[in-house]
Scaffold this motif. Structure first.
Motif, PDB file in Angstrom:
ATOM      1  N   ALA A 142      94.132  21.329 101.399  1.00  0.00           N
ATOM      2  CA  ALA A 142      94.797  21.006 100.418  1.00  0.00           C
ATOM      3  C   ALA A 142      94.915  21.000  99.553  1.00  0.00           C
ATOM      4  CB  ALA A 142      92.733  20.310  99.942  1.00  0.00           C
ATOM      5  N   TYR A 143      95.551  21.815  99.467  1.00  0.00           N
ATOM      6  CA  TYR A 143      95.933  22.855  98.560  1.00  0.00           C
ATOM      7  C   TYR A 143      97.438  24.056  98.528  1.00  0.00           C
ATOM      8  CZ  TYR A 143      92.357  23.768  95.017  1.00  0.00           C
ATOM      9  OH  TYR A 143      91.601  23.548  94.284  1.00  0.00           O
ATOM     10  N   GLY A 144      97.374  23.484  99.693  1.00  0.00           N
ATOM     11  CA  GLY A 144      98.857  23.410 100.359  1.00  0.00           C
ATOM     12  C   GLY A 144      99.539  25.064 100.882  1.00  0.00           C
ATOM     13  N   ILE A 145      98.084  26.220 100.865  1.00  0.00           N
ATOM     14  CA  ILE A 145      98.883  27.368 101.191  1.00  0.00           C
ATOM     15  C   ILE A 145      98.012  27.629 102.127  1.00  0.00           C
ATOM     16  CG2 ILE A 145      96.162  27.549 100.300  1.00  0.00           C
ATOM     17  CD1 ILE A 145      97.415  30.130  98.927  1.00  0.00           C
ATOM     18  N   GLY A 180      80.458  17.010  89.846  1.00  0.00           N
ATOM     19  CA  GLY A 180      79.705  16.902  89.072  1.00  0.00           C
ATOM     20  C   GLY A 180      79.159  17.760  89.422  1.00  0.00           C
ATOM     21  N   TRP A 181      78.180  18.355  89.296  1.00  0.00           N
ATOM     22  CA  TRP A 181      77.232  20.079  89.578  1.00  0.00           C
ATOM     23  C   TRP A 181      77.161  19.782  90.703  1.00  0.00           C
ATOM     24  CZ3 TRP A 181      77.353  23.099  86.030  1.00  0.00           C
ATOM     25  CH2 TRP A 181      77.554  22.863  84.535  1.00  0.00           C
ATOM     26  N   SER A 221      86.824  18.980  95.372  1.00  0.00           N
ATOM     27  CA  SER A 221      86.108  18.791  96.287  1.00  0.00           C
ATOM     28  C   SER A 221      86.713  17.264  96.453  1.00  0.00           C
ATOM     29  CB  SER A 221      85.212  18.917  96.802  1.00  0.00           C
ATOM     30  OG  SER A 221      84.148  18.728  95.972  1.00  0.00           O
ATOM     31  N   GLY A 222      86.980  15.995  94.925  1.00  0.00           N
ATOM     32  CA  GLY A 222      87.100  15.124  95.418  1.00  0.00           C
ATOM     33  C   GLY A 222      88.542  14.885  94.964  1.00  0.00           C
ATOM     34  N   ARG A 223      89.502  15.880  95.000  1.00  0.00           N
ATOM     35  CA  ARG A 223      90.914  15.540  94.428  1.00  0.00           C
ATOM     36  C   ARG A 223      91.809  15.509  95.689  1.00  0.00           C
ATOM     37  NH1 ARG A 223      90.142  13.443  89.562  1.00  0.00           N
ATOM     38  NH2 ARG A 223      89.548  13.794  87.569  1.00  0.00           N
ATOM     39  N   THR A 224      92.302  14.426  95.003  1.00  0.00           N
ATOM     40  CA  THR A 224      93.409  14.797  95.927  1.00  0.00           C
ATOM     41  C   THR A 224      94.676  15.761  96.020  1.00  0.00           C
ATOM     42  OG1 THR A 224      95.152  13.544  94.946  1.00  0.00           O
ATOM     43  CG2 THR A 224      93.692  12.140  95.399  1.00  0.00           C
ATOM     44  N   PHE A 234      81.095  28.637  86.576  1.00  0.00           N
ATOM     45  CA  PHE A 234      82.295  28.194  86.530  1.00  0.00           C
ATOM     46  C   PHE A 234      82.178  26.659  86.874  1.00  0.00           C
ATOM     47  CE2 PHE A 234      84.653  27.625  90.815  1.00  0.00           C
ATOM     48  CZ  PHE A 234      85.887  28.297  90.291  1.00  0.00           C
ATOM     49  N   PRO A 235      84.006  26.815  86.393  1.00  0.00           N
ATOM     50  CA  PRO A 235      84.120  25.001  86.055  1.00  0.00           C
ATOM     51  C   PRO A 235      84.654  24.080  86.772  1.00  0.00           C
ATOM     52  CG  PRO A 235      85.374  26.281  84.805  1.00  0.00           C
ATOM     53  CD  PRO A 235      84.759  26.875  85.497  1.00  0.00           C
ATOM     54  N   GLY A 236      85.270  24.900  88.081  1.00  0.00           N
ATOM     55  CA  GLY A 236      86.121  24.133  89.296  1.00  0.00           C
ATOM     56  C   GLY A 236      87.202  24.516  89.086  1.00  0.00           C
TER      57      GLY A 236
END
Length: 603
Positions: free
Chosen positions: A415-418, A465-466, A479-482, A546-548
């Motif tokens: 997902a992060y391209g690493i 969300g939490w 976890s729900g992001r593209t 911890f806000p993501g």
């Protein structure tokens, strides 16, 4: 009593002599016409008689109460050798011990004073209904003396007083009626009623104290202090205790403590109360701090504030020891102190390293694997670096558990391209996970590049969300992001080029701002109402979780596009140390009074 003389109910007592109606009494006896007489009590031939009370041969009989050889039997209650047995409960010496206070079924003993339903005992003197009893003599309105009909059984209610509990009110009619009785009828603070807009706010909560029989003994209301979104500013008020229950059971202090606990659990970061001046000492004893004197309904009051320590406690638990632990190591190199990553000397590489909580690896291995990537790429992003690769070290009890950890790592790296460059896996050991990430930039952004006067901004992803099982602690916005959305947010600091930047992680928003300010050699003000925050998160939770994805920056921004994340100007760097919170009414409250890490200013 004056100059050694006691006066009560027309009786004079001086130097052990009683004088009443021209009759003399000495050693507790009245003498007239050769008969000992006392308020209708006759003593002759060694027999005492008064209103059905007989004393003969050391035996007492009164209203069905027997006293013989030190044994009392009254209303099913036995007293023998100083031990009480009532309803299957034993009370030694007639005292209950609770919270360091001797409590005898509603009777309080503290500092040598006994208080029971208006009855005071001090230095061996009893005072009942304004009557004094000393040297073993009782003068009690309605009792044996003065021809009354009462008996020792009248003391039973004082020894069977109610206990109470504090809980949210299910119905408010009784609480409002008690407020009217006290604030309108008794104290005259208001003319017709004491209701106001806070009573109509559906967010207001009323806590009530009730006896074991369900009787309303007192109440207090708590809730947000202002209209609009709850920004963490709460207010307590309308603390009331039934006049019949005041002073002996500690109902008022118990309600105040319950209100503080409720406000903190609701995420409040400021909790105020305007109290009558005469109640200020009680609030001080409970730990409240006076702010200033004010007037309410033309009467003197004091604005008091409960010290919220949630932000400081988190910083103390996560970051305060670092300065001493890392003394002499000079991590980060010149110009980089307490940063999220460290420049690799002689290169354009940035290295970052994080460990995941073992308990989290054990109970949620897939999420732990995802977070091992997430926290490392966030660290690189705060330095303005593009990710190059990741190394990891995995410990697991068996292959199945290791597979779940590596599954989370695999999903996040895609997902992060690493890419995952390699690492180490150990089976048959307690759960453990750490990762090291490498990134590239020729102009790393320091965490300590800010200066007093610069504006502070928070860029945060408010989606998601939490995380289930981590309510109030971990906000899952990633976890729900593209992949495109995640990578756009990760490149934000590198494109914006602020003077200073830090990734919000374990220390929360306030603690991370404190770290940025400390490394910059200054303090910070955070405008609480301007902090971007999800509607589902309280102010207290959001500033400590911890806000993501969330970045704090100081100074001007270039390209401010952070994809799905939002950016808000919410504070400034100021001379001094620590972090303070600024509120819409202009009040400033403390959050972090000193440096967060002890690592000092970046050179």
């Amino acid at each position: 009593m004056a100059h050694g003389l006691w006066v009560t109910l027309g009786l004079w007592v001086a130097c052990g002599l009683w004088v009443a109606c021209g009759l003399w009494m000495t050693r507790g006896l009245w003498m007239t016409c050769g008969l000992w007489v006392a308020c209708g009590l006759w003593v002759a031939c060694g027999l005492w008689m008064t209103l059905g009370l007989w004393v003969a041969c050391g035996l007492w009989v009164a209203c069905g109460l027997w006293v013989a050889c030190g044994l009392w039997v009254a209303l099913g209650l036995w007293v023998a050798c100083g031990l009480w047995v009532a309803c299957g409960l034993w009370v030694a010496l007639g005292l209950w011990v609770a919270c360091g206070l001797w409590v005898a079924l509603g009777l309080w003993v503290a500092c040598g004073l006994w208080v029971a339903l208006g009855l005071w005992v001090a230095c061996g003197l009893w005072v009942v209904c304004g009557v004094w009893v000393g040297a073993g003599f009782w003068v009690w309105v309605g009792s044996v003396a003065c021809g009354g009909r009462g008996a020792v059984t009248d003391l039973v209610p004082a020894l069977v007083g109610p206990q109470f509990m504090v809980e949210p009110a299910e119905e408010l009619g009784g609480y409002h009626a008690l407020r009217r009785r006290v604030f309108v009828d008794e104290q005259g603070l208001f003319e017709l009623h004491d209701r106001d807009e806070r009573d109509e706010d559906p967010r207001t909560v009323v806590l009530v104290a009730r006896s074991a029989r369900g009787e309303l003994l007192g109440g207090v209301r708590v809730g947000p202090a202002a209209d609009g979104p709850d920004i963490g500013w709460w207010q307590g008020g309308r603390l009331v205790v039934d006049p019949a229950a005041r002073g002996t059971l500690g109902i008022g202090p118990a309600l105040v403590r319950a209100a503080c606990a409720y406000a903190e659990s609701a995420g409040a970061l400021r909790f105020d109360a305007t109290v009558q001046r005469r109640n200020e000492p009680m609030f001080r004893r409970l730990g409240w701090q006076p702010v200033r004197h004010v007037a309410v309904a033309g009467r003197p009051h004091t604005l008091m504030r409960w010290p919220m320590r949630r932000l400081a406690a988190l910083a103390a638990a996560t970051k305060n020891p670092l300065g001493e632990l890392l003394d002499g190591m000079a991590p980060g190199g010149k110009g980089f102190v307490g940063d999220d990553g460290a420049p690799v000397p002689g290169s354009d590489l940035i290295a970052a390293c994080d460990a995941i909580l073992p308990s989290m690896v054990e109970r949620d291995p897939d999420w732990a694997g995802w977070c091992a990537v997430l926290v490392n790429v966030n660290d690189l992003a705060a330095m303005g670096a593009a990710p190059v690769g990741l190394l990891n070290a995995v410990g697991a009890r068996d292959a199945a558990h290791a597979a779940r950890i590596l599954g989370g790592l695999r999903r996040a790296s895609a997902a992060y391209g690493i890419p995952i460059l390699g690492g180490h896996t150990q089976l048959g050991v307690p759960a453990a996970l750490s990762a090291t990430a490498l990134g590239r930039t020729d102009r790393p952004v320091p965490g300590g590049g800010g200066r007093p006067g610069q504006r502070v901004r928070l860029t945060a992803d408010l989606g998601g969300g939490w995380r289930p099982g981590y309510g109030g602690r971990q906000w899952d916005s990633t976890s729900g992001r593209t992949p495109a959305e995640l990578q756009r947010m990760q490149s934000f600091v590198g494109r914006a080029r602020p003077a200073a930047a830090k990734d919000v992680s374990m220390a929360g928003v306030a603690g991370t701002l404190g770290m940025l300010a400390e490394a910059s050699g200054c303090g910070a003000l955070l405008d609480v109402a301007r902090v971007p925050r999800p509607a589902a998160a309280s102010a207290g939770d959001w500033l400590t979780c911890f806000p993501g994805f969330a970045m704090l920056t100081a100074g001007p921004l270039g390209d401010g596009d952070a994809g799905p994340a939002v950016t808000a100007d919410c504070g400034e760097l100021v001379p001094g140390r620590g972090v303070r919170l600024r509120w819409p009414d202009g009040e400033i409250t403390g959050a972090l009074e000193a440096d967060v890490t002890g690592l000092g200013r970046a050179s």
